[in-house]
Write an enzyme that holds these catalytic residues in place. Structure first.
Site, PDB file in Angstrom:
ATOM      1  N   ALA A  84      21.018 -15.873 -34.379  1.00  0.00           N
ATOM      2  CA  ALA A  84      19.607 -16.238 -34.233  1.00  0.00           C
ATOM      3  C   ALA A  84      18.700 -15.014 -34.215  1.00  0.00           C
ATOM      4  CB  ALA A  84      19.408 -17.065 -32.964  1.00  0.00           C
ATOM      5  N   GLN A 192      18.809 -22.537 -28.595  1.00  0.00           N
ATOM      6  CA  GLN A 192      19.282 -23.275 -27.420  1.00  0.00           C
ATOM      7  C   GLN A 192      19.262 -24.787 -27.640  1.00  0.00           C
ATOM      8  OE1 GLN A 192      20.641 -22.119 -24.658  1.00  0.00           O
ATOM      9  NE2 GLN A 192      20.198 -19.929 -24.873  1.00  0.00           N
ATOM     10  N   HIS A 214      27.218 -19.120 -31.574  1.00  0.00           N
ATOM     11  CA  HIS A 214      27.882 -18.991 -30.263  1.00  0.00           C
ATOM     12  C   HIS A 214      27.148 -19.694 -29.130  1.00  0.00           C
ATOM     13  CE1 HIS A 214      25.589 -15.705 -28.108  1.00  0.00           C
ATOM     14  NE2 HIS A 214      25.133 -15.499 -29.330  1.00  0.00           N
ATOM     15  N   CYS A 338      18.445 -11.204 -18.679  1.00  0.00           N
ATOM     16  CA  CYS A 338      18.553 -11.766 -20.016  1.00  0.00           C
ATOM     17  C   CYS A 338      18.537 -10.732 -21.118  1.00  0.00           C
ATOM     18  CB  CYS A 338      17.467 -12.795 -20.243  1.00  0.00           C
ATOM     19  SG  CYS A 338      17.917 -14.315 -19.413  1.00  0.00           S
TER      20      CYS A 338
HETATM   21  C1  LIG Z   1      20.875 -16.439 -27.748  1.00  0.00           C
HETATM   22  C2  LIG Z   1      19.508 -16.569 -28.273  1.00  0.00           C
HETATM   23  C3  LIG Z   1      19.059 -15.779 -29.331  1.00  0.00           C
HETATM   24  C4  LIG Z   1      19.933 -14.733 -29.976  1.00  0.00           C
HETATM   25  O1  LIG Z   1      20.972 -15.327 -30.701  1.00  0.00           O
HETATM   26  P1  LIG Z   1      22.158 -14.442 -31.303  1.00  0.00           P
HETATM   27  O2  LIG Z   1      22.875 -15.399 -32.199  1.00  0.00           O
HETATM   28  O3  LIG Z   1      22.969 -13.990 -30.150  1.00  0.00           O
HETATM   29  O4  LIG Z   1      21.534 -13.326 -32.065  1.00  0.00           O
HETATM   30  C5  LIG Z   1      17.775 -15.973 -29.779  1.00  0.00           C
HETATM   31  N1  LIG Z   1      16.968 -16.871 -29.221  1.00  0.00           N
HETATM   32  C6  LIG Z   1      17.356 -17.658 -28.203  1.00  0.00           C
HETATM   33  C7  LIG Z   1      16.422 -18.657 -27.634  1.00  0.00           C
HETATM   34  C8  LIG Z   1      18.637 -17.515 -27.688  1.00  0.00           C
HETATM   35  O5  LIG Z   1      19.017 -18.279 -26.663  1.00  0.00           O
END
Ligand SMILES: *Cc1c(COP(=O)(O)O)cnc(C)c1O
Length: 395
Positions: A84, A192, A214, A338
């Protein structure tokens, strides 16, 4: 923060109750099983023109279909990325720097993840103007304020679907209507939300949507960006090279990761409704136990508009670090942890109006697919015990 596991592996570390599913989720064993052959026997490069390549190409197409279906997209609207973070960077910087983007103003929200805020800060250094909208005491956006912030100069509205600390959901369908009315592209960081609540890119009218493997029982290092076909299609790629993924993300595809993400999407589509009910019931029980046993406990964020597996609670008069240290057998996050290495109380909770001291005395519980009622009981008992002990000391 607890000590790191020994370098020899985590075998001798007693297993704590894991209630940190917002940070990451374990890979579902069914996902792992689907991936395994693509490391060894089916190792082909999906771009090779022989049977090994075709086999990998077919697996990628299959996975792309499952993922597209989960969010009501078309398979050719899915761009695989490393997660993400990369998807957010591609969406925000890629759109801002594209040739068709005429204005130089972006609207986002103070409670966004750093993977949205930091690309916005980068663009500010390039001369873009970014408006960071506040949220109310429940963590929700005021739609009138959003409408007022959109100007003829605005090119992008970026609003997360669900917050990673509070689990608060924003009204994406309404934001989609607003963005359309104003001719502004809409991006949502749905890392999320995908796999936890129904996500529909057509009903939401989003142009760009980020998701992560993940966070939904798939592997780390794989994610995707939904790029609407008839939307802003001339994003500037962050990664240049072989021209994979419509030229938006060059590099040999992570075939095992993609297969895993596809399988995770398939499982989520089949089990989400039942799983949400089951996990929400445990989450509600955890909240009730804490509220019944302890005075001066504050549940943060809207209860109505919330992920089914999130509970975010502050314990007045308790030191957050001491609380974390005391929780030997429960793996949770303090909302301040975080971003790796970042100290200080959560900016998200402060945006909801919490004073720094209360924001610092906060735990984020993320329950998930493998959480059991017995684990919730263990966690509740330990949290109650530690909070009582710390408050006794403070008196
Ligand atoms: C975990 C998360 C990310 C980052 O995602 P990755 O796949 O670890 O790069 C971005 N935005 C939100 C809201 C997240 O919870």
């Amino acid at each position: 923060m607890r000590a790191d596991p020994p370098a020899s592996g985590a075998a001798r570390v007693p297993q704590a109750v894991y209630l940190d599913y917002h940070a990451t989720t374990p890979v579902d064993r069914r996902v792992f099983a689907a991936m395994a052959p693509y490391f060894t026997t089916h190792f082909g490069n999906p771009h090779s023109r022989h049977s090994f390549g075709w086999q990998a190409e077919a697996a990628v197409a299959h996975a792309r279909g499952h993922l597209a279906k989960l969010i009501n997209a078309r398979p050719d609207e899915i761009v695989f990325t490393s997660g993400a973070t990369e998807s957010n960077n591609l969406a925000i910087k890629g759109l801002a720097r594209s040739r068709s983007s005429r204005g130089r103003h972006i609207v986002t929200v103070v409670t966004e993840h750093h993977a949205v805020l930091d690309p916005c800060h980068s663009l500010e250094r390039e001369g873009f103007r970014v408006s960071y909208l506040p949220v109310d005491g429940e963590g929700r956006l005021n739609l009138e304020q959003v409408a007022e912030a959109l100007t003829p100069e605005t090119i992008l509205l970026s609003v997360m679907a669900a917050n990673n600390e509070t689990g608060v959901l924003q009204d994406l369908p309404a934001l989609g209507r607003l963005a359309r009315e104003h001719g502004v592209a809409l991006h949502t960081d749905a890392a999320q939300a995908v796999g936890k609540i129904p996500v529909d890119v057509r009903a939401w009218q989003v142009d760009l949507l980020s998701l992560s493997g993940h966070k939904m029982y798939g592997p780390k290092g794989i994610g995707a960006l939904f790029v609407r076909r008839d939307g802003p299609t001339d994003l500037v790629a962050q990664m240049e090279g072989g021209g994979q993924e419509r030229g938006l993300r060059s590099g040999t595809l992570n075939v095992p990761g993609i297969v895993g993400l596809g399988e995770a999407a398939l499982i989520a589509a089949q089990e989400m409704a039942e799983e949400s009910r089951r996990v929400a019931e445990m989450r509600d029980h955890l909240r009730d136990r804490l509220l019944e046993a302890l005075p001066d406990v504050r549940v943060n964020g809207s209860w109505q508009h919330r992920l089914p597996h999130n509970l975010n609670v502050s314990f007045a008069g308790v030191d957050g670090d001491a609380l974390m240290m005391g929780l030997q057998d429960v793996a949770v996050s303090s909302s301040s942890a975080c971003r790796s290495g970042e100290a200080g109380p959560s900016y998200v909770l402060q945006a909801l109006g919490l004073p720094p001291a209360l924001a610092q005395a906060t735990l984020r519980f993320g329950l998930g697919r493998f959480t059991t009622p017995a684990e919730v009981e263990t966690a509740a008992t330990q949290v109650i015990q530690v909070v009582r002990a710390l408050r006794d000391v403070a008196l």
